[in-house]
Design a protein around this motif. Structure first.
Motif, short mmCIF file in Angstrom:
data_model
loop_
_atom_site.label_atom_id
_atom_site.label_comp_id
_atom_site.label_asym_id
_atom_site.label_seq_id
_atom_site.Cartn_x
_atom_site.Cartn_y
_atom_site.Cartn_z
N GLU A 52 0.84 -1.20 0.00
CA GLU A 52 0.00 0.00 0.00
C GLU A 52 0.87 1.25 0.00
O GLU A 52 0.59 2.22 -0.73
CB GLU A 52 -0.93 0.00 1.21
CG GLU A 52 -1.83 1.22 1.26
CD GLU A 52 -2.71 1.24 2.51
OE1 GLU A 52 -3.77 1.89 2.43
OE2 GLU A 52 -2.34 0.65 3.54
N ALA A 55 2.10 1.69 -3.37
CA ALA A 55 1.02 2.15 -4.25
C ALA A 55 0.83 3.66 -4.14
O ALA A 55 0.52 4.34 -5.14
CB ALA A 55 -0.28 1.42 -3.91
N ASP A 56 1.03 4.20 -2.95
CA ASP A 56 0.86 5.65 -2.75
C ASP A 56 1.89 6.47 -3.52
O ASP A 56 1.59 7.60 -3.92
CB ASP A 56 0.94 5.99 -1.26
CG ASP A 56 -0.26 5.48 -0.46
OD1 ASP A 56 -1.31 5.18 -1.07
OD2 ASP A 56 -0.14 5.39 0.78
N GLU A 87 -8.70 -3.67 1.15
CA GLU A 87 -8.74 -2.24 0.84
C GLU A 87 -7.34 -1.71 0.52
O GLU A 87 -7.16 -0.93 -0.43
CB GLU A 87 -9.32 -1.48 2.03
CG GLU A 87 -9.54 0.00 1.77
CD GLU A 87 -10.21 0.70 2.95
OE1 GLU A 87 -9.86 1.87 3.17
OE2 GLU A 87 -11.03 0.08 3.64
N LYS A 91 -5.65 -0.63 -3.76
CA LYS A 91 -5.07 0.63 -4.25
C LYS A 91 -3.99 0.42 -5.30
O LYS A 91 -3.56 1.36 -5.96
CB LYS A 91 -4.45 1.41 -3.09
CG LYS A 91 -5.43 1.87 -2.05
CD LYS A 91 -4.68 2.58 -0.92
CE LYS A 91 -5.63 3.08 0.15
NZ LYS A 91 -4.88 3.76 1.23
N ASN A 93 -1.93 -0.24 -8.52
CA ASN A 93 -2.06 -0.14 -9.98
C ASN A 93 -0.82 -0.67 -10.69
O ASN A 93 -0.78 -0.67 -11.92
CB ASN A 93 -2.32 1.30 -10.41
CG ASN A 93 -3.70 1.77 -9.99
OD1 ASN A 93 -4.67 1.03 -10.08
ND2 ASN A 93 -3.78 2.98 -9.48
#
Length: 187
Positions: A52, A55-56, A87, A91, A93
């Motif tokens: 995550e 991903a940010d 969740e 996120k 991609n």
């Protein structure tokens, strides 16, 4: 363990990316900066926090011409199931590579012997397919995507500015060093 200066070895695998299954090979990596972000397993504990976090910063990495390939020994089907139910993982991609035959993990010498899981390893590969950064942390210690971003910025700067090096804690826009006899013993 793969080391700085080693060349990316051939592989072909299935991946999950943005709602689709796609084939990815070493030839898809050539010509751009790439991060191979190994983690032990889907549906675990530290791994989703790292993925995550990555991903940010993925949009920023893409702006810098860097592609991300997360890798575990799970299948691309497992990656999709995790993406659809978590969740944090939802996120993502970037590419989530399946490595159930351990080809990629073995190519980077990043497979935990006798366990069948990848170590928590990060490898940055330059556009010529040469490994420029290697980092491995133990199972219980998560990585920091902001620090990875800083290191990639420093790598890209260093490669494009021969004769300059980036000191500790270097941030984009800060002073670099030009190694010379005059600097010896003065830092």
């Amino acid at each position: 363990m793969a080391k700085i200066g080693d060349k990316l070895k051939p592989f072909t695998t299935q991946a999950y990316k943005e709602g689709k299954f796609v084939e990815v090979s070493d030839t898809d990596v050539t010509g751009k900066w790439a991060v191979f972000f190994f983690y032990p397993a889907d549906f675990t504990f530290v791994c989703p926090t790292e993925l995550e976090d990555l991903a940010d910063i993925y949009p920023k990495l893409q702006e810098m011409g860097v592609e991300v390939y997360s890798v575990s020994t799970d299948t691309h089907f497992c990656h999709k199931a995790w993406h659809d139910t978590s969740e944090a993982i939802g996120k993502i991609n970037y590419y989530m590579l399946g490595d159930q035959n351990h080809t990629i993990s073995n190519n980077f010498d990043n497979l935990r012997e006798g366990v069948g899981l990848a170590d928590r390893g990060t490898f940055v590969v330059d556009p010529e397919g040469v490994i420029q950064l290697v980092e491995v942390t133990p199972e219980g210690v998560g990585r920091n995507a902001a620090e990875l971003l800083r290191k990639i910025k420093a790598l890209q700067y260093w490669v494009s500015h021969p004769g300059e090096v980036c000191p500790a804690k270097w941030e984009e826009g800060e002073k670099t060093l030009a190694p010379s006899l005059d600097l010896v013993g003065k830092i």
